[in-house]
Every structure is written in C-alpha cells, then in structure tokens.
Design a protein around this motif. Structure first.
Motif, PDB file in Angstrom:
ATOM      1  N   ALA B  70       0.823  -1.224   0.000  1.00  0.00           N
ATOM      2  CA  ALA B  70       0.000   0.000   0.000  1.00  0.00           C
ATOM      3  C   ALA B  70       0.856   1.273   0.000  1.00  0.00           C
ATOM      4  O   ALA B  70       0.637   2.188   0.781  1.00  0.00           O
ATOM      5  CB  ALA B  70      -0.981  -0.003   1.169  1.00  0.00           C
ATOM      6  N   ASN B 151       4.871   0.479   5.184  1.00  0.00           N
ATOM      7  CA  ASN B 151       3.549   0.186   4.606  1.00  0.00           C
ATOM      8  C   ASN B 151       2.680   1.432   4.701  1.00  0.00           C
ATOM      9  O   ASN B 151       2.877   2.277   5.577  1.00  0.00           O
ATOM     10  CB  ASN B 151       2.860  -0.951   5.378  1.00  0.00           C
ATOM     11  CG  ASN B 151       3.536  -2.281   5.103  1.00  0.00           C
ATOM     12  OD1 ASN B 151       4.456  -2.364   4.283  1.00  0.00           O
ATOM     13  ND2 ASN B 151       3.086  -3.314   5.790  1.00  0.00           N
ATOM     14  N   ASN B 152       1.684   1.537   3.848  1.00  0.00           N
ATOM     15  CA  ASN B 152       0.736   2.668   3.854  1.00  0.00           C
ATOM     16  C   ASN B 152       1.456   4.008   3.787  1.00  0.00           C
ATOM     17  O   ASN B 152       1.162   4.918   4.549  1.00  0.00           O
ATOM     18  CB  ASN B 152      -0.141   2.640   5.111  1.00  0.00           C
ATOM     19  CG  ASN B 152      -0.842   1.310   5.276  1.00  0.00           C
ATOM     20  OD1 ASN B 152      -1.319   0.736   4.303  1.00  0.00           O
ATOM     21  ND2 ASN B 152      -0.862   0.807   6.493  1.00  0.00           N
ATOM     22  N   GLN B 255      -3.397   7.975  -1.925  1.00  0.00           N
ATOM     23  CA  GLN B 255      -2.831   7.073  -0.921  1.00  0.00           C
ATOM     24  C   GLN B 255      -3.944   6.201  -0.328  1.00  0.00           C
ATOM     25  O   GLN B 255      -3.781   4.998  -0.167  1.00  0.00           O
ATOM     26  CB  GLN B 255      -2.132   7.882   0.187  1.00  0.00           C
ATOM     27  CG  GLN B 255      -0.927   7.159   0.802  1.00  0.00           C
ATOM     28  CD  GLN B 255      -1.269   5.849   1.460  1.00  0.00           C
ATOM     29  OE1 GLN B 255      -2.277   5.744   2.136  1.00  0.00           O
ATOM     30  NE2 GLN B 255      -0.416   4.845   1.271  1.00  0.00           N
ATOM     31  N   ARG B 259      -4.503   2.013  -0.302  1.00  0.00           N
ATOM     32  CA  ARG B 259      -4.736   1.321   0.970  1.00  0.00           C
ATOM     33  C   ARG B 259      -6.040   0.516   0.886  1.00  0.00           C
ATOM     34  O   ARG B 259      -6.112  -0.620   1.319  1.00  0.00           O
ATOM     35  CB  ARG B 259      -4.844   2.368   2.091  1.00  0.00           C
ATOM     36  CG  ARG B 259      -4.558   1.814   3.448  1.00  0.00           C
ATOM     37  CD  ARG B 259      -4.672   2.862   4.504  1.00  0.00           C
ATOM     38  NE  ARG B 259      -3.740   3.989   4.325  1.00  0.00           N
ATOM     39  CZ  ARG B 259      -3.392   4.811   5.299  1.00  0.00           C
ATOM     40  NH1 ARG B 259      -3.869   4.638   6.504  1.00  0.00           N
ATOM     41  NH2 ARG B 259      -2.572   5.805   5.074  1.00  0.00           N
ATOM     42  N   THR B 260      -7.084   1.137   0.307  1.00  0.00           N
ATOM     43  CA  THR B 260      -8.378   0.460   0.158  1.00  0.00           C
ATOM     44  C   THR B 260      -8.244  -0.740  -0.766  1.00  0.00           C
ATOM     45  O   THR B 260      -8.761  -1.810  -0.493  1.00  0.00           O
ATOM     46  CB  THR B 260      -9.421   1.448  -0.429  1.00  0.00           C
ATOM     47  OG1 THR B 260      -9.334   2.649   0.322  1.00  0.00           O
ATOM     48  CG2 THR B 260     -10.816   0.899  -0.340  1.00  0.00           C
ATOM     49  N   LYS B 262      -5.689  -2.540  -1.245  1.00  0.00           N
ATOM     50  CA  LYS B 262      -4.981  -3.612  -0.548  1.00  0.00           C
ATOM     51  C   LYS B 262      -5.937  -4.330   0.404  1.00  0.00           C
ATOM     52  O   LYS B 262      -5.974  -5.551   0.461  1.00  0.00           O
ATOM     53  CB  LYS B 262      -3.789  -3.033   0.228  1.00  0.00           C
ATOM     54  CG  LYS B 262      -2.936  -4.124   0.835  1.00  0.00           C
ATOM     55  CD  LYS B 262      -1.971  -3.612   1.862  1.00  0.00           C
ATOM     56  CE  LYS B 262      -1.411  -4.765   2.658  1.00  0.00           C
ATOM     57  NZ  LYS B 262      -0.688  -4.342   3.828  1.00  0.00           N
ATOM     58  N   THR B 263      -6.722  -3.544   1.148  1.00  0.00           N
ATOM     59  CA  THR B 263      -7.669  -4.141   2.100  1.00  0.00           C
ATOM     60  C   THR B 263      -8.644  -5.059   1.362  1.00  0.00           C
ATOM     61  O   THR B 263      -8.946  -6.158   1.805  1.00  0.00           O
ATOM     62  CB  THR B 263      -8.452  -3.026   2.826  1.00  0.00           C
ATOM     63  OG1 THR B 263      -7.498  -2.096   3.319  1.00  0.00           O
ATOM     64  CG2 THR B 263      -9.265  -3.574   3.970  1.00  0.00           C
TER      65      THR B 263
END
Lengths: 113, 275
Positions: B70, B151-152, B255, B259-260, B262-263
C-alpha cells in the motif's frame, strides 16, 4: 539520449536470443519504430554504431521499419491516420486520443548465422 | 556501458555508491564471436520483442511490491528549473505529520537535492545517472530496496529534469505528475507531447508570477488537453503555498485508494479453516 539505453536493451534481447537459439553472429536486424514512439531514428543509428563494437551484432545491418501512426476517432468511430499526438481527425477535425499504432519500438526479426 | 540499469558501469550511483552488475557479466567481454567465412549459413529468427520489455518487467515488479505494501508512488517529471524540489519540500511539510514519506532523487550529478529533502527529516536517496538522461525501473528498484519503505506510505520519485526521455520509461508508479512552470512557454505540451500524454496530472507551478508575465493559462490548458484530454490540472505556487491544498488532497485520496485496494485484496483471499 535515451536511444543509447534502447540500443543497450536491444543488444541484451539479442544476446539472450543467441544463448537460447545458438547463433553466433547477426547479419541483419529488422526493427519496427513507430512514428509516435519516443525514438529519433538518426540518434538510434548513431547509438547503434557506438554500442555494437565487439558484440555479436558488430557487423549487423540495422533495418528500420517505419510504422505509421493511427488513432481511433471517438466522433467518427473509425481508425484514422495521424503523424503526431496532437493531430486532428482528417474527417471531422476533432483531436484524436486513442493511439492504435505508431508507438512500437520492437525487434521484429534477425538474420543470423 | 549500460545507462539503462547501471549494471556494468561506474556512472550510475546510489547515494554516491556504484551500482554493480548482478545479471550480466560486466567484464565488457561477450561470448559470441564471428567464425570463419563460409562455415555457416544464414537463417531467420523471429524475435517480436519490445525493446522496453525488460524495463517494463522491472516496473511491473515494482508496481506489485508497491500494491502489496500500500505504497503510493508518484513519478515527478519536468524540465530543469520548474520547481520540483521546492514543490516536494512544501508537499512533505504538509503531509509528513500524517503520512510516512520517502523520496528518490534523480540527477546526473550531485546529491544536493537529496540533501535538501533530508533537511525536512524525510529519508531521501539520490540516484546519480552519470550520463543517463532518465531514471529506469531497475535503478528505482535498487533505491526502493535501500530505503526501508513503510507500509501505507508515500514514495516520491523526482526524475531527472528532462521533458523527453522519462516519458518512455515506466518506473511502476501510480501516476506520472508533470510540472510545468509559467516561466516556460505555453506551447511546451505541443513541443513535448509524449510526457504530457504519459502524465495523469499536470501541476502548473509558479502561478504567483503570472501578473508579471504574458503567460496564457487558458492556452496552456487547451494545448495540454489536446495531447491528453483526461489530464487533470492544478494551478499552484509551491513557493507561496497557493493551490497546494488541491494537490495535497489529490495525494491523500490516491494514498487512500491504494490502501483500500490492498484491504479489498486481502479480504478477497480465501479463508483457510484450521481443521
């Protein structure tokens, strides 16, 4: 002068092919270069002459095949010829956006021995 | 010499250290030699390979790594002097308290830009391309490995100041962002169409200077959208801070989207029961 990088990449692809297919010398390289690609043909030929010394393509002839540019016109719903990204559709005058052909930088074929 | 990946050359440096060859011998010797005349016959070999295929493979590996962790990576491209480094410093100041950030700097020589970035407290790694005119995916992969990315997070790549060559080299970034300053000509998008075609966002920088110039903003926007109708455009002055809010929000949204993604990917993985 990114043409130098491109020639280095080209050489590596050919050397990989030589190792896989067992040839020792390249006589001719046919390369497709699109009209809309980021390649200046004269710069490519110049870089080729600089890089090939002492390599498998040292005596090879570089044949460049021009690939004409074409794009899809959203208004006319047909493929039209363009020579630059900002060319308009020759039929309706709209700016064409979806390039179909002309961005290629490819090694097509080799004559080897 | 290989300006593409730096292997086998003493020109390309990461933070002043030479990059070394690890895929191909760098002795300069090649293992294929022409043999005596008359001993061989010619044959044809079909290759059909894109010259940039190797770079694109590295770029895809980078993209996969970034998605998995992410990390939102932006590739900043422009001509020299458009204000990229100042923009980056102001962007870092606005975001560093809410997001982890790292920077890869590309220049032919010196680590002055990386030093300016490090002064903000953010890790920065300098790639010196020597005679090279652009960064490629392999150089960036080396740099990513050295940066210990979180990460993130956000990763900015400040490409070599050049409106031509970086257009053809995918680094694995989420987006190319082209920066054009109003002290340059309005016709830059028409003169250097490839880079404007490859970018998803254009930042029109130094807009605080517009009252003193004859630069026509409407015209540059029209030219840029001729090349790339989907191009997003934000007018800013990195030095004065105007318009920066729109840019910062664009980054935050980007960003958040990685992240979304990846989730959602993790949520879609099949669950393995314990029995």
């Amino acid at each position: 002068m990114h043409e130098l990088s491109l020639v280095e990449n080209m050489l590596q692809i050919i050397e990989d092919a030589a190792a896989e297919q067992g040839f020792a010398q390249v006589k001719t390289i046919w390369m497709e270069v699109g009209q809309l690609s980021c390649v200046e043909k004269n710069a490519l030929r110049f870089c080729f002459s600089v890089v090939v010394d002492g390599t498998i393509v040292q005596h090879a002839k570089l044949e460049i095949i021009d690939v004409a540019g074409s794009a899809w016109c959203e208004h006319c719903h047909c493929e039209v010829a363009i020579s630059a990204r900002y060319d308009t559709c020759p039929e309706c005058g709209a700016y064409t956006t979806k390039v179909i052909r002309g961005e290629e930088i490819r090694i097509k074929e080799l004559e080897v021995e | 010499m290989c300006t593409t990946c730096g292997c086998g050359t003493d020109q390309v440096q990461l933070n002043g250290e030479n990059l070394h060859c690890h895929e191909r011998d760098n002795t300069g010797e090649h293992h294929y030699h022409a043999h005596g005349p008359g001993a061989s016959t010619s044959r044809m070999v079909r290759i059909e390979r894109d010259i940039l295929s190797k770079n694109n493979r590295y770029a895809n590996d980078n993209r996969e790594y970034l998605a998995k962790n992410a990390i939102f990576m932006l590739n900043l491209v422009s001509s020299p002097g458009s204000g990229k480094t100042t923009l980056l410093i102001e962007t870092i100041k606005a975001l560093q308290h809410s997001l982890s950030i790292a920077v890869i700097e590309g220049d032919q020589q010196t680590d002055q830009d990386a030093a300016r970035i490090r002064a903000t407290g953010v890790p920065a790694l300098q790639i010196n391309t020597g005679k090279g005119c652009h960064l490629d995916a392999h150089m960036v992969r080396h740099a990513m490995q050295q940066l210990n990315l979180q990460n993130n997070s956000l990763l900015f790549v400040e490409n070599v100041g050049n409106l031509v060559c970086p257009a053809g080299f995918d680094l694995g970034e989420a987006h190319k962002v082209v920066i054009l300053s109003v002290t340059e000509g309005e016709d830059k998008p028409l003169k250097y169409p490839d880079i404007f075609h490859a970018a998803d966002l254009m930042l029109l920088n130094k807009c605080d200077l517009l009252p003193y110039l004859s630069f026509d903003v409407e015209r540059v926007i029209e030219y840029a959208r001729r090349i790339n109708p989907a191009l997003q455009i934000i007018q800013i002055s990195a030095a004065q801070g105007t318009g920066m809010h729109g840019w910062i929000e664009w980054i935050k949204a980007g960003q958040l989207s990685v992240r979304t993604d990846k989730t959602e990917r993790v949520a879609a993985l099949p669950l393995h029961s314990s029995d």
